[in-house]
Scaffold this active site. Structure first.
Site, short mmCIF file in Angstrom:
data_model
loop_
_atom_site.label_atom_id
_atom_site.label_comp_id
_atom_site.label_asym_id
_atom_site.label_seq_id
_atom_site.Cartn_x
_atom_site.Cartn_y
_atom_site.Cartn_z
N ARG A 136 -32.65 38.74 -9.03
CA ARG A 136 -33.67 37.80 -9.60
C ARG A 136 -33.01 36.40 -10.05
O ARG A 136 -33.19 35.39 -10.17
CB ARG A 136 -34.83 38.29 -10.50
CG ARG A 136 -35.91 38.73 -9.57
CD ARG A 136 -36.92 39.54 -10.58
NE ARG A 136 -36.68 40.61 -11.17
CZ ARG A 136 -36.96 41.19 -12.25
NH1 ARG A 136 -37.74 40.60 -12.90
NH2 ARG A 136 -36.31 42.33 -12.65
N GLN A 144 -20.67 52.89 -8.98
CA GLN A 144 -21.84 53.59 -8.50
C GLN A 144 -22.08 52.85 -7.25
O GLN A 144 -22.91 51.81 -7.35
CB GLN A 144 -23.14 53.28 -9.38
CG GLN A 144 -24.22 54.21 -9.11
CD GLN A 144 -25.52 53.69 -9.89
OE1 GLN A 144 -25.53 52.61 -10.58
NE2 GLN A 144 -26.33 54.55 -9.91
N ARG A 194 -6.92 16.98 -28.58
CA ARG A 194 -6.60 17.96 -27.65
C ARG A 194 -5.66 19.25 -28.19
O ARG A 194 -5.38 18.93 -29.48
CB ARG A 194 -6.04 17.43 -26.52
CG ARG A 194 -6.89 16.53 -25.75
CD ARG A 194 -6.22 15.65 -24.63
NE ARG A 194 -5.38 16.54 -23.68
CZ ARG A 194 -4.28 16.21 -23.18
NH1 ARG A 194 -3.90 14.76 -23.12
NH2 ARG A 194 -3.54 16.90 -22.25
N ASN A 205 5.41 9.91 -23.34
CA ASN A 205 6.00 11.51 -23.38
C ASN A 205 6.28 12.10 -22.21
O ASN A 205 6.97 13.06 -22.35
CB ASN A 205 5.04 12.41 -24.25
CG ASN A 205 3.89 12.27 -23.63
OD1 ASN A 205 3.15 11.56 -22.97
ND2 ASN A 205 3.03 13.57 -23.71
#
Ligand code: UD1
Ligand code: CA
Length: 460
Positions: free
Chosen positions: A17, A79, A336, A389
């Site tokens: 579902r 199972q 960040r 950088n």
């Protein structure tokens, strides 16, 4: 004497579902998989082994869980056919110690609390205890049959229940604590002679009663603890229930929410006193807020620590960052991972900071990128300053010492060090280290042509 505790988590159901390619137990609630919730809860108890009975999408489940829960002792049992809850536990028997006891949990019932499970374990004094609840609409669930003295006699499933039995409002949560010896004894004897032709785990109750065992039932503290998830509506509704529980706990601890229904906490939030959180704020992972933190609308804060009296203006993203006390951030700042903002620093609008430390009282107020940098105390970084950088291959460091002043719109080409109290003229491209107290200019000298004659339009 302490007995061993195993946990058996039934997670083989397909979850049709949900209408999803993802196995149901990997669907997320409050940012964590349903199965992850159950495992984290078990981790609060002293568990010797966790057996997960898997079926549909088993490989996907194993990969996801093994990566995240490498620290837990997990035994996987397949199972292959879902023949019922009794069958599911039966396939786990080979992995189950002969003595000790087991908690039987469902992978799609995520919010049972460690406290309730500890109580359930304590309640198992004669071989078996179970979690039940009396509810208004018991339709579809197994009912608890008690005798005239109130002793539990059996569980009868909805589809097997007589009209009288259907009137019973005490339901079976499906969560039990059972002595392993009893599981080894009863499970091989289960039959599927019932309305659903399933092997019902619930049948062990009448088997235990026949052996003269007294079964204890306890109730969870909150009804949501035994709520299962079968479709997206139930998932969303349980999410809301859980969110309001977290928010209520934080309100009790002194946090003010502009609207307690318009905040999401997908993880653990620890907060001091007089914290204010406006609408649309999302917390993820483990976050800590000091006293007097003020967070405006739309901020997203992940795995970060924010010190006392910080002010986050609207729409900031703070990810794996450490923020000192009295720091002003935003609006629209992007912090960040591995950003450290020291006390009383200030990061303004449209500033991105990554893997960098900003010293006490330093300011990066407008439109800058600061990456892989160490910025000292009382530094001013002007509008539009960029640390260059990355050369396309390697990342390099920028060091800016105390009291330096970097004029607007400079490019600092790393690796580069700006000395103590140095001044960088606006618009400079700095490629060499700058000494302490020096003024560095790295730009074309201005030229002026006096009384300049503007071009005129040519006639055809
Ligand atoms: C079961 C109980 C019922 C209880 C209800 C609570 C039985 C027979 N009935 O109902 O008394 O009120 O839970 O939700 O136990 N599962 C497997 N393998 C299987 C079958 C089920 O792993 O072969 C797992 C499912 O993934 C799920 C859990 O067991 O996590 C319960 O299965 P479900 O079919 O939802 O429960 P019912 O049998 O309807
Ligand atoms: Ca079923």
């Amino acid at each position: 004497m302490t007995t061993s505790l195993s946990v058996i988590i039934l997670a083989a159901g397909k979850g049709t579902r949900m209408q999803s390619a993802k196995p149901k137990v990997l669907q997320t609630l409050a940012g964590k998989s349903l199965l992850g919730h159950v495992l984290d809860t078990c981790h609060h108890l002293t568990v010797d082994d966790t057996i997960i009975v898997y079926g549909f999408g088993g490989e996907q489940v194993q990969t996801a869980i093994t990566n995240q829960y490498a620290h837990l002792p997990i035994t996987w049992v397949a199972q292959t056919e879902q023949l019922g809850t009794g069958h599911a536990v039966k396939v786990a028997l080979a992995q189950l110690p002969k003595d000790g006891q087991s908690l039987i949990l469902y992978g799609d019932v995520p919010l049972v609390s460690p406290h309730t499970l500890a109580n359930l374990q304590t309640a198992n004094t004669d071989g078996m205890s179970m979690l039940t609840l009396t509810i208004n609409n018991p339709f579809g669930l197994g009912r608890i049959k008690r005798n005239e003295n109130g002793k539990i006699e059996a569980i009868v499933e909805q589809k097997d229940a007589s009209d009288n039995e259907q009137q019973i409002k005490e339901i079976n949560s499906g969560i039990y604590c059972v002595d392993n010896a009893l599981l080894h004894k009863y499970l091989p004897e289960l039959s599927n002679d019932n309305a659903q032709q399933e092997y019902y785990l619930t049948d062990i109750v009448k088997m235990a009663v026949a052996d003269g065992i007294t079964i204890t039932a306890i109730e969870p503290e909150h009804a949501f603890e035994i709520e299962g998830v079968n479709n997206r509506q139930q998932l969303a509704s349980l999410e809301r229930t859980w969110q309001s529980k977290i928010v209520q706990d934080l309100q009790i601890a002194g946090v003010q929410f502009a609207d307690p229904t318009r905040v999401d906490i997908r993880g653990t939030l620890t907060a001091g006193q007089d914290v204010f959180v406006d609408v649309g704020v999302v917390f993820e992972g483990d976050c800590t807020l000091g006293d007097n933190v003020y967070i405006e609308a739309g901020c997203i804060i992940k795995n970060s620590n924010i010190g006392n009296a910080c002010h986050l203006k609207p729409y900031c993203v703070v990810d794996h960052a450490t923020i000192g006390a009295g720091v002003d951030i935003g609006p629209f700042a992007n912090l960040r991972p591995d950003t450290v903002l020291s006390d009383n620093s200030k990061v303004g609008n449209f500033v991105e900071i990554k893997k960098s430390t900003i010293g006490n009282g330093s300011k990066v107020n407008h439109l800058s990128y600061v990456g892989d940098a160490t910025v000292g105390n009382n530094v001013n970084i002007g509008a539009g300053v960029i640390t260059c950088n990355y050369d396309g291959v390697n990342k390099s460091q920028t060091v800016i010492k105390d009291n330096a002043f970097v004029g607007s719109n400079c490019s600092l080409v790393a690796p580069v060090t700006i000395g103590d109290t140095a001044i960088i003229a606006a618009g400079s491209v700095i490629t060499q280290n700058v000494d302490a107290n020096a003024l560095a200019l790295g730009r074309a000298r201005q030229v002026q042509k006096p009384n300049f004659q503007r071009p005129t339009k040519k006639l055809k």
